[in-house]
Design a protein around this motif. Structure first.
Motif, PDB file in Angstrom:
ATOM      1  N   UNK A  99      26.623  52.224 -16.217  1.00 29.96           N
ATOM      2  CA  UNK A  99      27.874  51.632 -15.573  1.00 29.96           C
ATOM      3  C   UNK A  99      27.778  50.077 -16.317  1.00 29.96           C
ATOM      4  N   UNK A 100      29.176  49.783 -16.472  1.00 26.45           N
ATOM      5  CA  UNK A 100      29.507  48.441 -17.000  1.00 26.45           C
ATOM      6  C   UNK A 100      28.944  47.276 -15.981  1.00 26.45           C
ATOM      7  N   UNK A 101      28.402  46.431 -16.386  1.00 29.53           N
ATOM      8  CA  UNK A 101      28.037  45.168 -15.656  1.00 29.53           C
ATOM      9  C   UNK A 101      28.467  43.717 -16.085  1.00 29.53           C
ATOM     10  N   UNK A 102      28.697  43.220 -14.995  1.00 30.88           N
ATOM     11  CA  UNK A 102      29.353  41.787 -15.400  1.00 30.88           C
ATOM     12  C   UNK A 102      28.465  40.885 -14.461  1.00 30.88           C
ATOM     13  N   UNK A 103      27.830  40.101 -15.392  1.00 30.21           N
ATOM     14  CA  UNK A 103      26.970  39.087 -14.593  1.00 30.21           C
ATOM     15  C   UNK A 103      27.579  37.543 -14.671  1.00 30.21           C
ATOM     16  N   UNK A 104      27.368  36.977 -13.655  1.00 32.31           N
ATOM     17  CA  UNK A 104      28.152  35.599 -13.288  1.00 32.31           C
ATOM     18  C   UNK A 104      26.827  34.719 -13.104  1.00 32.31           C
ATOM     19  N   UNK A 105      26.793  33.684 -13.779  1.00 29.69           N
ATOM     20  CA  UNK A 105      25.591  32.933 -13.692  1.00 29.69           C
ATOM     21  C   UNK A 105      26.141  31.554 -13.323  1.00 29.69           C
ATOM     22  N   UNK A 106      25.387  30.527 -12.468  1.00 25.28           N
ATOM     23  CA  UNK A 106      25.872  29.216 -11.949  1.00 25.28           C
ATOM     24  C   UNK A 106      24.641  28.298 -11.565  1.00 25.28           C
ATOM     25  N   UNK A 107      24.964  27.189 -11.633  1.00 20.86           N
ATOM     26  CA  UNK A 107      23.839  26.144 -11.149  1.00 20.86           C
ATOM     27  C   UNK A 107      24.412  25.543  -9.933  1.00 20.86           C
ATOM     28  N   UNK A 108      23.491  25.246  -9.185  1.00 16.72           N
ATOM     29  CA  UNK A 108      24.095  24.863  -7.967  1.00 16.72           C
ATOM     30  C   UNK A 108      23.563  23.167  -7.829  1.00 16.72           C
ATOM     31  N   UNK A 109      24.231  22.201  -7.629  1.00 19.07           N
ATOM     32  CA  UNK A 109      23.944  21.020  -7.803  1.00 19.07           C
ATOM     33  C   UNK A 109      24.355  20.327  -6.094  1.00 19.07           C
ATOM     34  N   UNK A 110      23.653  19.555  -5.617  1.00 16.64           N
ATOM     35  CA  UNK A 110      24.097  18.899  -4.656  1.00 16.64           C
ATOM     36  C   UNK A 110      23.762  19.534  -3.108  1.00 16.64           C
ATOM     37  N   UNK A 111      23.172  20.636  -3.117  1.00 23.75           N
ATOM     38  CA  UNK A 111      23.048  21.522  -1.722  1.00 23.75           C
ATOM     39  C   UNK A 111      21.875  22.573  -2.099  1.00 23.75           C
TER      40      UNK A 111
END
Length: 82
Positions: A33-45
């Motif tokens: 199956x197609x897969x989309x990844x979302x990455x992020x960095x959390x700052x301040x909490x």
């Protein structure tokens, strides 16, 4: 040039209409199956609080089409500052 039956070579534009369009730079697949990844960095909490809030907001605001699903995963790195 493309090799075709009979030992001939034809140019690609004789076989297909080509045009440049914008789209994803990469299509990833997982378990067929197609897969989309979302990455992020959390700052301040804290990450846990952020994820919990994001899950709640998405659950109320986003209706997924049949066959679509969300999978939350991740890790956090902590530094030992002295």
């Amino acid at each position: 040039m493309i090799d075709v039956p009979g030992g001939y070579r034809v140019s690609l534009n004789q076989l297909a209409d080509l045009k440049a369009v914008e789209g994803p730079t990469q299509i990833s697949r997982e378990n067929g199956q197609r897969r989309i990844g979302i990455e992020l960095n959390v700052v301040g909490r804290d990450i846990g609080g952020f994820v919990k809030e994001a899950q709640q907001r998405i659950a109320t605001a986003v209706k997924l089409a049949p066959g679509y699903y969300l999978n939350w995963a991740g890790s956090s790195k902590t530094s030992n500052r002295r």
